[in-house]
Every structure is written in C-alpha cells, then in structure tokens.
Design an enzyme around this catalytic site. Sequence first.
Site, short mmCIF file in Angstrom:
data_model
loop_
_atom_site.label_atom_id
_atom_site.label_comp_id
_atom_site.label_asym_id
_atom_site.label_seq_id
_atom_site.Cartn_x
_atom_site.Cartn_y
_atom_site.Cartn_z
N LYS A 72 0.86 -1.19 0.00
CA LYS A 72 0.00 0.00 0.00
C LYS A 72 0.88 1.23 0.00
O LYS A 72 2.04 1.17 0.41
CB LYS A 72 -0.94 0.05 1.21
CG LYS A 72 -0.26 0.03 2.60
CD LYS A 72 0.25 1.34 3.11
CE LYS A 72 0.85 1.19 4.48
NZ LYS A 72 1.67 2.37 4.88
N PRO A 93 10.24 -5.06 0.42
CA PRO A 93 11.17 -4.81 1.53
C PRO A 93 10.40 -4.56 2.82
O PRO A 93 9.27 -4.05 2.79
CB PRO A 93 11.91 -3.55 1.08
CG PRO A 93 11.02 -2.89 0.08
CD PRO A 93 10.19 -3.95 -0.55
N GLY A 127 3.98 -4.31 4.12
CA GLY A 127 4.24 -5.66 3.63
C GLY A 127 3.77 -6.75 4.58
O GLY A 127 2.98 -7.62 4.21
N ASP A 164 -2.69 -1.49 10.18
CA ASP A 164 -2.86 -1.45 8.72
C ASP A 164 -3.56 -2.70 8.18
O ASP A 164 -3.93 -2.74 7.01
CB ASP A 164 -1.48 -1.40 8.04
CG ASP A 164 -0.95 0.02 7.90
OD1 ASP A 164 0.23 0.18 7.56
OD2 ASP A 164 -1.74 0.95 8.15
C1 LIG Z 1 2.46 4.06 9.41
C2 LIG Z 1 1.27 3.30 8.91
O1 LIG Z 1 1.70 2.21 8.14
C3 LIG Z 1 0.43 4.19 8.04
O2 LIG Z 1 -0.47 3.45 7.28
C4 LIG Z 1 0.44 2.76 10.07
O3 LIG Z 1 -0.01 3.80 10.88
C5 LIG Z 1 1.21 1.76 10.91
O4 LIG Z 1 0.51 0.56 10.82
P1 LIG Z 1 1.16 -0.77 11.46
O5 LIG Z 1 2.56 -0.93 10.98
O6 LIG Z 1 0.16 -1.87 11.25
O7 LIG Z 1 1.22 -0.33 12.99
P2 LIG Z 1 1.07 -1.26 14.28
O8 LIG Z 1 1.85 -2.51 14.07
O9 LIG Z 1 -0.38 -1.34 14.64
O10 LIG Z 1 1.80 -0.31 15.36
C6 LIG Z 1 3.20 -0.23 15.41
C7 LIG Z 1 3.56 0.93 16.33
O11 LIG Z 1 3.35 2.15 15.59
C8 LIG Z 1 2.79 3.15 16.46
N1 LIG Z 1 1.47 3.55 15.92
C9 LIG Z 1 0.86 2.82 14.93
C10 LIG Z 1 -0.35 3.25 14.42
C11 LIG Z 1 -0.94 4.43 14.95
N2 LIG Z 1 -2.13 4.88 14.49
N3 LIG Z 1 -0.31 5.13 15.94
C12 LIG Z 1 0.89 4.71 16.42
O12 LIG Z 1 1.45 5.37 17.32
C13 LIG Z 1 2.71 2.52 17.84
O13 LIG Z 1 3.91 2.81 18.52
C14 LIG Z 1 2.65 1.04 17.54
O14 LIG Z 1 3.14 0.25 18.60
N1 LIG Z 2 5.37 -11.42 6.75
C1 LIG Z 2 6.14 -10.38 7.14
N2 LIG Z 2 6.69 -9.57 6.20
C2 LIG Z 2 7.43 -8.49 6.58
N3 LIG Z 2 7.68 -8.13 7.86
C3 LIG Z 2 7.15 -8.93 8.81
C4 LIG Z 2 6.37 -10.08 8.50
N4 LIG Z 2 5.97 -10.65 9.65
C5 LIG Z 2 6.48 -9.90 10.64
N5 LIG Z 2 7.21 -8.87 10.16
C6 LIG Z 2 7.84 -7.82 10.97
O1 LIG Z 2 6.94 -6.70 10.92
C7 LIG Z 2 7.64 -5.46 10.92
C8 LIG Z 2 7.00 -4.52 9.94
O2 LIG Z 2 6.93 -5.14 8.69
P1 LIG Z 2 6.18 -4.38 7.48
O3 LIG Z 2 6.75 -4.90 6.24
O4 LIG Z 2 4.71 -4.44 7.69
O5 LIG Z 2 6.65 -2.87 7.69
P2 LIG Z 2 6.31 -1.66 6.78
O6 LIG Z 2 6.42 -2.02 5.35
O7 LIG Z 2 7.12 -0.55 7.29
O8 LIG Z 2 4.79 -1.40 7.08
P3 LIG Z 2 4.17 -0.03 7.53
O9 LIG Z 2 3.65 0.60 6.31
O10 LIG Z 2 3.11 -0.48 8.47
O11 LIG Z 2 5.24 0.76 8.20
C9 LIG Z 2 9.08 -5.79 10.57
O12 LIG Z 2 9.84 -5.42 11.68
C10 LIG Z 2 9.14 -7.31 10.40
O13 LIG Z 2 10.23 -7.84 11.12
#
Ligand SMILES: C[C@](O)(CO)[C@H](O)COP(=O)(O)OP(=O)(O)OC[C@H]1O[C@@H](n2ccc(N)nc2=O)[C@H](O)[C@@H]1O
Ligand SMILES: Nc1ncnc2c1ncn2[C@@H]1O[C@H](COP(=O)(O)OP(=O)(O)OP(=O)(O)O)[C@@H](O)[C@H]1O
Length: 305
Positions: free
Chosen positions: A22, A106, A113, A148
């Site tokens: 996304k 990545p 992801g 997400d």
């Molecule tokens: C950055 C975005 O990807 C934008 O779409 C999302 O807000 C994050 O989504 P995500 O990776 O699924 O986040 P989560 O795994 O639920 O949260 C990871 C950490 O990000 C912070 N977090 C996340 C979402 C949110 N609305 N507020 C936050 O402060 C919190 O510290 C949380 O512990």
């Molecule tokens: N199937 C998976 N693929 C990728 N990362 C994973 C998976 N399962 C667990 N993780 C862990 O989840 C964390 C976030 O992965 P993700 O790829 O969702 O991050 P991101 O692309 O930054 O997403 P966001 O847009 O929420 O920031 C990483 O620290 C990774 O170690």
Amino acid sequence: MSPSAKGREDTSQGIELFAPAKINLDLRILGRRSDGFHELSTRMAPVSLGDRLQVALRPGREISFRCDDARIPAGEENLVCRAARLFADSFGLPCGLEIVLEKRLPSGAGLGGGSSDAAATLLALRSLFGRPSSLDALLPLAASLGSDVPFFLFRNPALCHGRGEIVTPEPWLGPRMGLLLFPGFPVPTPWAYHAYARNPRPGEERGLPPWGPVRNDLEPAVFEKFLWIAVAREWLQKEARAELALMSGSGSSVFGLWTDPPEPELVERARLFFGPEAWIETFSILSDGSSRNSGALLTESSHRD
Ligand SMILES: C[C@](O)(CO)[C@H](O)COP(=O)(O)OP(=O)(O)OC[C@H]1O[C@@H](n2ccc(N)nc2=O)[C@H](O)[C@@H]1O
Ligand SMILES: Nc1ncnc2c1ncn2[C@@H]1O[C@H](COP(=O)(O)OP(=O)(O)OP(=O)(O)O)[C@@H](O)[C@H]1O
C-alpha cells in the site's frame, strides 16, 4: 479422512494469493490516544507490487510455514503465522496447513508488507474453509494483528481512521501510475511515531487533484533523521516532475505518481542516481472495485501431489 473444508475432497489443494503493498496518499495525525497510538486520518491505496502467499491443506493439525527471506521473522513471530493461529483459534481448522510466503516487498518500507501478508492469510483461510460467512467477521482479528491489516482485507483505495483500523473504501480518482524508491534501509514504524510525538508538526502540503492538499505528518521527523529520504522525495518532485511525491507511511519508501507511466529513461536515471542498494520499481494503483471479497486478487490453484 479428508478435511471437511469447503467442498475440498483431498488435502493436496490450496490457494495462492497476491498480497499487495500500500501507499499512503495522505497521512494526518489528529492527536495521541489513551492507548498510546495516534488518531489518524489517512488515505491508502493498494498497488501492483506485493508478496505471494501459498496456502495448502495438509492432513493432521500442524501449521507449517516457510519464507524465502531470512531478513524477516521465520517462526511464530511472523505475521502470517500469527494470522493463521488467530484464525484457527477463532474459527477452527479442519486440517493442517502448509504456508509458503514469497517475499518481494522490503520490510520496514512503509508499504505495509507484513500487514498485507497477514490479511492475505486470513482471506486465504476464509476462502479455503468457507468461513466466516461475512468478511467483516475478520476485522477484529485483523485489527489485533496491526493497524494497517484491516485495510488489506478490503484491498481497495480507502480512507482509514482510528489508529488506521476503521476502513471506508472509496473510489480512486487520482493519478494511477507510480515510481517507488526504497533506499535499502528500513524505518521502524514505532520509531517514526515516537519521533513525531517528540516534536509534533504537520508535513508539507502538496496539491493532488481532485483531492486538493495532501501531506504526511510523519515526514518532518523522518526527513530530519534520514536525509536520503528527503532527497529522494525532492528528486521525484523536482527532477522527475511527479504530480505528487510523498513518503509512504512511516517510510523509508517515497513514491511519485503520474497520470501516464514513468518513462523507462526516468527509471534508469533514478537507478543511476540512487545506486544499486536502492529498490526502485514502477507500479500502478489497484482499484478494481470488486476486491471487497478480494475475488480480483485471489487465484485458486489446485496443487495435485
Ligand atoms: C504508518 C502506517 O503504516 C500508516 O499506514 C500505520 O499507521 C502503521 O501501521 P502498522 O505498521 O500496522 O502499525 P502497528 O503494528 O499497529 O503499530 C506499530 C507501532 O506504531 C505506532 N502507531 C501505529 C499506528 C498508529 N495509528 N499510531 C501509532 O502510534 C505505535 O507505537 C505502535 O506500537
Ligand atoms: N510477513 C512479514 N513480512 C514483513 N515483515 C514482517 C512479516 N511478519 C512480521 N514482520 C515484521 O513486521 C515489521 C513490519 O513489517 P512491514 O513490512 O509491515 O513494515 P512496513 O512495510 O514498514 O509497514 P508499515 O507501512 O506499516 O510501516 C518488521 O519489523 C518485520 O520484522
């Protein structure tokens, strides 16, 4: 005894899914919540870059999982495993599973992801076993896996609120062709939100017809720490003349959007400018409209042993 899955007579059948990334077209932080998360208003869209997930039925009770990318958690920590276990606890599993994840995205890129892989796992199991009957019944499981994850159950451009788990699908009216620049290093989401909270300020607003001004409030804190990401956004805006250039989510990726596909020559220039460690890909926005039940993104294949 073959499992009483949805009309499946043997355990050599399965399903293969695309798990789209996304991008965030707008990310506004409205305040801090009592649970420590931030209240958001963010517009997201699935794109044509993504991972691939295969789920096959197996005899017994075991859930086996393997992934081709050693950089992400392999066992129970992986969001795919956690989603499968959550589904099993909530709706039961009539048989064992063999799950294979082919990572292409990545991690820590701001592309969701892991979240997308988790949602794809829930959708695959619902499709294989015909339950729960309503897609909405998966929403609480998805929300517990990550903010997400619910968005990826709908797999459609949407406005998301709450901590991101309240999803309102909407038609896509903007430019559809894009170029993604991932610098080769991640930005951990928790770090980005904590950095924002230390000095909350809005991101720079830019126009994106027909929606008007859009911004990413996580940009200032991330740009302050990672100059590469700020430079990459500037390059897309000024050099590549994108109709919109923005960091996606909490970074580290930035993307540019155009009405027409970026020229191959521009992609080449980006690769030369940002070097071999960057991951640079063209993409398109997915807005097939019929993806509420994810039918458009499910390919069902019978694996005959
Ligand atoms: C950055 C975005 O990807 C934008 O779409 C999302 O807000 C994050 O989504 P995500 O990776 O699924 O986040 P989560 O795994 O639920 O949260 C990871 C950490 O990000 C912070 N977090 C996340 C979402 C949110 N609305 N507020 C936050 O402060 C919190 O510290 C949380 O512990
Ligand atoms: N199937 C998976 N693929 C990728 N990362 C994973 C998976 N399962 C667990 N993780 C862990 O989840 C964390 C976030 O992965 P993700 O790829 O969702 O991050 P991101 O692309 O930054 O997403 P966001 O847009 O929420 O920031 C990483 O620290 C990774 O170690």
